[in-house]
Design a protein around this motif. Structure first.
Motif, PDB file in Angstrom:
ATOM      1  N   GLY A 174      92.824  25.498  15.349  1.00 28.70           N
ATOM      2  CA  GLY A 174      92.104  25.830  14.361  1.00 28.70           C
ATOM      3  C   GLY A 174      90.767  26.802  14.456  1.00 28.70           C
ATOM      4  N   GLY A 175      90.438  26.878  15.752  1.00 27.97           N
ATOM      5  CA  GLY A 175      89.315  27.674  16.138  1.00 27.97           C
ATOM      6  C   GLY A 175      89.553  29.147  15.907  1.00 27.97           C
ATOM      7  N   THR A 176      88.543  29.816  16.161  1.00 29.43           N
ATOM      8  CA  THR A 176      88.384  31.247  15.843  1.00 29.43           C
ATOM      9  C   THR A 176      87.980  32.108  17.277  1.00 29.43           C
ATOM     10  OG1 THR A 176      86.140  31.258  15.193  1.00 29.43           O
ATOM     11  CG2 THR A 176      87.922  31.141  13.576  1.00 29.43           C
ATOM     12  N   VAL A 177      88.609  33.205  17.375  1.00 27.05           N
ATOM     13  CA  VAL A 177      87.936  34.254  18.413  1.00 27.05           C
ATOM     14  C   VAL A 177      87.519  35.506  17.652  1.00 27.05           C
ATOM     15  CG1 VAL A 177      88.377  35.638  20.425  1.00 27.05           C
ATOM     16  CG2 VAL A 177      89.332  33.205  20.201  1.00 27.05           C
ATOM     17  N   ASN A 178      86.110  35.894  17.765  1.00 26.89           N
ATOM     18  CA  ASN A 178      85.801  37.160  17.206  1.00 26.89           C
ATOM     19  C   ASN A 178      85.477  38.129  18.207  1.00 26.89           C
ATOM     20  OD1 ASN A 178      86.156  36.195  14.301  1.00 26.89           O
ATOM     21  ND2 ASN A 178      84.242  35.071  14.555  1.00 26.89           N
ATOM     22  N   VAL A 179      85.991  39.265  18.154  1.00 29.23           N
ATOM     23  CA  VAL A 179      85.792  40.392  19.148  1.00 29.23           C
ATOM     24  C   VAL A 179      85.278  41.563  18.376  1.00 29.23           C
ATOM     25  CG1 VAL A 179      86.860  42.044  20.708  1.00 29.23           C
ATOM     26  CG2 VAL A 179      88.082  39.932  20.360  1.00 29.23           C
ATOM     27  N   THR A 180      83.915  41.923  18.695  1.00 28.57           N
ATOM     28  CA  THR A 180      83.101  42.740  17.986  1.00 28.57           C
ATOM     29  C   THR A 180      82.811  43.764  18.893  1.00 28.57           C
ATOM     30  OG1 THR A 180      82.174  40.818  16.736  1.00 28.57           O
ATOM     31  CG2 THR A 180      80.945  42.948  16.667  1.00 28.57           C
ATOM     32  N   VAL A 181      82.860  45.031  18.524  1.00 26.00           N
ATOM     33  CA  VAL A 181      82.709  46.510  19.267  1.00 26.00           C
ATOM     34  C   VAL A 181      81.527  47.209  18.334  1.00 26.00           C
ATOM     35  CG1 VAL A 181      83.460  48.486  20.393  1.00 26.00           C
ATOM     36  CG2 VAL A 181      85.103  46.402  19.890  1.00 26.00           C
TER      37      VAL A 181
END
Length: 553
Positions: free
Chosen positions: A463-470
């Motif tokens: 239920g967790g999240t992984v956010n990749v920001t460029v």
């Protein structure tokens, strides 16, 4: 030099004074002698005429300070006003008597050592052939000098004082132009013409010395610039071990301050390996030691300096081999870790194969055992692939061509490949940001982003999240941030997670798989691209890893 001139001047003055006094006394004595002789001749002439007229009566009534003697033609003394004539010896052999008998007049001088007197004799022959002789005593030069000793001493003392004053002033006056010479600029000096050749030679010597000094300074500057910019340190020692020369690198590696004055090299370091190397070099032997200085490894090379085959000093060279030692240590550790990581799956595969070979596996279990073999084999393949990637990065990936790479496209492609793994783990993977390009190696950049996202998924909660920001930065750089809501990393482990095969929780890592090389690949890839890594993590709340790439022209 002033004292020497003074002594010379005084010696000349005293010599001239003594010679002048001697000459004066001689001339004075000669003058008095001639004067006395003239007077005695006149008196003799008067007495002889008186005797011619009155005979003995004249002599008896005569009053004079001179001694009067009347001598017959045969030398018999007829009269003497100071002695009894009858007792006196014959005077025929006297020089002045013989001269008067032959030449009418005669003179003579005789010295009496007993009386320290000289007697003057003048004779006159009378018409009857007899001779009148007058004698007068004259003092010698010595007696004359003694009689004049007081005025002579007064004159001598005054002359000496005057000579001393004049000699002092003369010597100082002579030496003053010499003392005022400007030896740095002899061509501008005004002094005696006799010193011109000397000043010209000094000028040439000064020019030669100045040229040599300028050349020496230039070489010293070049030498200092060369040695001070060396990462290595060197020390030059004399036969007693005193430091003759050194560079800043030696002081930096030894961790000491600039020594004041001449110091012994053992003052800089007293460790046994250092002392042993110095002693062996000064005894004529080459030595090599490994030193542990201020947390760094230094190799010490000590070589003797020989003169006529005998030790005259030593040269010490310090090499900072910390990185080499660390690489060797890392290589040993890496080899051990690789051996261990390879051995574990191979042992599992070998064990399963042995059980299947012995026929102890039921037919319905063969598929399960084959699945275990496949899983371990995949683990081996992943490990070997990661090792190959690391080896390529260690070599600098020089053979790989760099080109403009869109980081947002890289992140989106990685997200598509990891989508199934994220769904399986119950993790939401998102990519957001702007299109940003950097110049780099596409495959390496892909591996960096992939490993960060893969770790963020593996070490996350369902239920967790992984956010990749460029996104671009204000200064034109580019940044990629991978942020998760996973288990987080303890503070004490955050500085080591980029090491090869380092795992925070080995049991958990074994459950989720992985080779332990993912973050190490990220670190090497960042170094290859000149990027910086920033990590922020809290246990139980998640981890954020930021890659900051330099500005791309």
């Amino acid at each position: 030099m002033t004292a020497k001139l003074f002594r010379t001047s005084m010696a000349v003055a005293v010599s001239v004074m003594v010679l002048s006094i001697a000459l004066f006394m001689g001339m004075l004595y000669q003058y008095f002698s001639d004067q006395m002789m003239t007077e005695l001749e006149s008196e003799t002439w008067l007495v002889s005429h008186g005797v011619e007229l009155d005979g003995m009566d004249y002599l008896n009534g005569l009053h004079t300070t001179s001694r009067v003697t009347w001598v017959a033609a045969d030398g018999t003394v007829l009269y003497d006003n100071e002695a009894d004539a009858s007792t006196m010896e014959n005077h025929a052999d006297r020089e002045e008597i013989r001269e008067a008998l032959t030449s009418e007049t005669g003179t003579a001088q005789r010295f009496s050592s007993t009386l320290s007197e000289q007697t003057l004799y003048v004779t006159q022959r009378l018409s009857d052939g007899t001779v009148i002789r007058l004698a007068s005593a004259q003092k010698t030069v010595g007696l004359l000098l003694i009689s004049m000793i007081q005025p002579i001493l007064i004159i001598l003392v005054l002359s000496l004082l005057l000579s001393a004053v004049l000699a002092s002033r003369l010597s100082k006056g002579l030496i003053k132009p010499i003392l005022s010479l400007d030896l740095e600029h002899p061509e501008d000096c005004e002094t005696y013409d006799e010193l011109t050749p000397l000043l010209s030679r000094l000028k040439r010597q000064n020019d030669t010395i100045q040229q040599q000094m300028n050349l020496l300074k230039q070489r010293q500057t070049e030498f200092a610039a060369l040695t001070d910019n060396m990462s290595e340190g060197f020390l030059l020692l004399d036969r007693q071990g005193h430091v003759l020369s050194h560079n800043s690198g030696a002081l930096r590696l030894l961790g000491v301050e600039e020594p004041e004055g001449e110091v012994n090299v053992l003052v800089l370091n007293r460790e046994e390996p250092f002392r042993q190397a110095v002693d062996e070099a000064l005894s004529g032997k080459r030595s090599q030691q490994m030193l542990h200085l201020n947390g760094r490894y230094c190799k010490l090379l000590a070589n003797p300096v020989l003169a006529d085959g005998k030790p005259a000093g030593a040269v010490l060279v310090l090499l900072d081999v910390t990185e080499q030692e660390q690489r060797d240590e890392l290589r040993r550790e890496f080899t051990a870790n690789v051996s261990h990581e390879l051995k574990t799956p191979l042992t599992s595969i070998s064990g399963i194969a042995e059980i299947m070979q012995s026929g102890m596996v039921k037919p319905e279990d063969i598929q399960s055992f084959a699945g275990d073999i496949y899983q371990e084999a995949q683990r081996l393949i992943a490990l070997v692939e990661d090792i190959i990637r690391l080896s390529r990065l260690d070599e600098g990936a020089e053979s790989l061509e760099r080109e403009p790479v869109n980081l947002l496209s890289i992140a989106q492609d990685v997200a598509r490949r990891l989508d199934s793994a994220a769904q399986k783990a119950g993790v939401t993977l998102k990519v957001m940001g702007l299109s940003v390009e950097v110049r780099g190696i596409p495959s390496v950049l892909d591996e960096m982003v992939y490993n960060l996202c893969d770790n963020a998924i593996k070490y996350n909660h369902p239920g967790g999240t992984v956010n990749v920001t460029v996104a671009p930065t204000d200064d034109g750089s580019a940044e990629v941030t991978v942020e998760d809501t996973g288990i987080g990393i303890p503070v004490e482990d955050q500085s080591r997670v980029f090491e090869r095969f380092y795992r925070v929780d080995k049991s958990h890592s074994k459950e989720i798989g992985g080779t332990g090389l993912g973050l190490s690949i990220v670190k090497h890839g960042a170094s290859l691209h000149g990027a910086q890594i920033h990590m922020d993590s809290q246990v139980g709340r998640g981890t954020s890893v930021q890659l900051l790439f330099p500005h791309h022209e």
